[in-house]
Design an enzyme around this catalytic site. Structure first.
Site, PDB file in Angstrom:
ATOM      1  N   ILE A  17       0.827  -1.205   0.000  1.00 41.71           N
ATOM      2  CA  ILE A  17       0.000   0.000   0.000  1.00 41.71           C
ATOM      3  C   ILE A  17       0.861   1.255   0.000  1.00 41.71           C
ATOM      4  O   ILE A  17       0.583   2.219  -0.724  1.00 41.71           O
ATOM      5  CB  ILE A  17      -0.949  -0.005   1.219  1.00 41.71           C
ATOM      6  CG1 ILE A  17      -1.962  -1.148   1.103  1.00 41.71           C
ATOM      7  CG2 ILE A  17      -1.675   1.330   1.340  1.00 41.71           C
ATOM      8  CD1 ILE A  17      -2.794  -1.353   2.352  1.00 41.71           C
ATOM      9  N   ASP A  62      13.848   3.195  11.119  1.00 42.48           N
ATOM     10  CA  ASP A  62      13.023   2.328  11.957  1.00 42.48           C
ATOM     11  C   ASP A  62      11.992   3.220  12.639  1.00 42.48           C
ATOM     12  O   ASP A  62      12.331   3.967  13.557  1.00 42.48           O
ATOM     13  CB  ASP A  62      13.903   1.616  12.985  1.00 42.48           C
ATOM     14  CG  ASP A  62      13.109   0.748  13.947  1.00 42.48           C
ATOM     15  OD1 ASP A  62      11.861   0.728  13.863  1.00 42.48           O
ATOM     16  OD2 ASP A  62      13.735   0.093  14.800  1.00 42.48           O
ATOM     17  N   TYR A 154      -3.251  -7.017  16.766  1.00 44.48           N
ATOM     18  CA  TYR A 154      -3.355  -6.150  15.596  1.00 44.48           C
ATOM     19  C   TYR A 154      -4.545  -5.193  15.727  1.00 44.48           C
ATOM     20  O   TYR A 154      -4.428  -3.991  15.483  1.00 44.48           O
ATOM     21  CB  TYR A 154      -3.492  -7.000  14.336  1.00 44.48           C
ATOM     22  CG  TYR A 154      -3.655  -6.201  13.073  1.00 44.48           C
ATOM     23  CD1 TYR A 154      -2.563  -5.580  12.475  1.00 44.48           C
ATOM     24  CD2 TYR A 154      -4.903  -6.067  12.461  1.00 44.48           C
ATOM     25  CE1 TYR A 154      -2.705  -4.849  11.302  1.00 44.48           C
ATOM     26  CE2 TYR A 154      -5.054  -5.341  11.296  1.00 44.48           C
ATOM     27  CZ  TYR A 154      -3.969  -4.728  10.725  1.00 44.48           C
ATOM     28  OH  TYR A 154      -4.112  -3.998   9.580  1.00 44.48           O
TER      29      TYR A 154
END
Length: 256
Positions: A17, A62, A154
């Site tokens: 994406i 990161d 999640y």
């Protein structure tokens, strides 16, 4: 947001994406900063965009590291000016229920999906305020407001992203900063293909069809469809939209 503020920072932009978003924004003449942990892949995307006649630069980072994100954003701003748009797309997935989610998994999901979004917004907000405004778009999920099997950690992270979006939108309303989030359902990315290959070897097509059929519309979304919505919500055409979570789910939330 002044038209000159079109520098777009995109995290997790080296694949899936994020890559689609970077290429779509670049095609509309937004200089894009490709921010990703994978330097090789980020450089590839930036090269693809440059070869297409647009402007992009790769920045390894990161996003779970607060100091690294601030250093990277400072580097980008020094070289290319203040950001007009920040797309917090970087994230990782996890499959598991409460009892099968280890503390290490939980912390890892939180570090990337929640703290990573916080880090990006924290590094971008002051430059945006100082420059008169901007747009923030965070990548949430329908898992933020819908019960999804085996997605305990999640879903937790994506609900946090949704609520960070709402509070930032409210707190910076008078600073000419809009903040929204997208909530996709399943999107056909390389992650899906790898998951199927690793988990269902020899049954990839059968399981892909099963996952696709779980969407009322009968298929998964494409990364390009998500990118198109990202471009629209960040554009001046959506200047009246802030503090919203936009479902891109093929009817999953309301039509099941």
């Amino acid at each position: 947001m002044p038209p000159s503020q079109n520098l777009t920072l995109i995290t997790g932009a080296a694949s899936g994406i994020g890559e689609a978003i970077a290429k779509r924004f670049a095609a509309e003449n937004h200089p894009v900063a490709i921010i990703d942990l994978d330097e090789t892949a980020a450089t590839r995307v930036a090269t693809d965009i440059t070869n297409a006649g647009h402007t992009a630069h790769a920045f390894p980072c990161d996003i779970s590291d607060h100091h690294a994100v601030h250093e990277t954003f400072t580097q980008i701003l020094a070289a290319h000016g203040p950001p007009g748009i920040l797309v917090n797309n970087a994230g990782i997935a996890h499959i598991g229920t409460l009892d099968t989610t280890s503390p290490e998994d939980f912390d890892r999901l939180f570090a990337v999906n929640v703290r990573g979004v916080y880090n990006g917004m924290h590094a971008a907000i002051k430059p945006m305020v100082d420059n008169g405004g901007g747009v923030i778009l965070n990548m949430s999920s329908i898992a933020a407001h819908t019960g999804i099997p085996d997605r305990f950690a999640y879903s937790m992270t994506k609900a946090a992203v949704l609520n960070m979006t709402l509070t930032v939108a409210r707190d910076y309303l008078d600073k000419n900063i809009r903040c929204n989030c997208l909530c996709p359902a399943r999107v056909h990315t390389p992650f899906v293909d790898k998951y199927l290959a690793d988990t269902y070897p020899g049954q990839e097509k059968e399981m892909f069809d099963k996952l696709s059929a779980a969407q009322p519309i009968g298929r998964m979304a494409t990364p390009d469809e998500i990118a198109e919505q990202a471009l629209h919500i960040c554009s001046e055409k959506s200047a009246y939209i802030t503090g919203n979570a936009i479902d891109i789910d093929g009817g999953f939330t309301n039509l099941r």
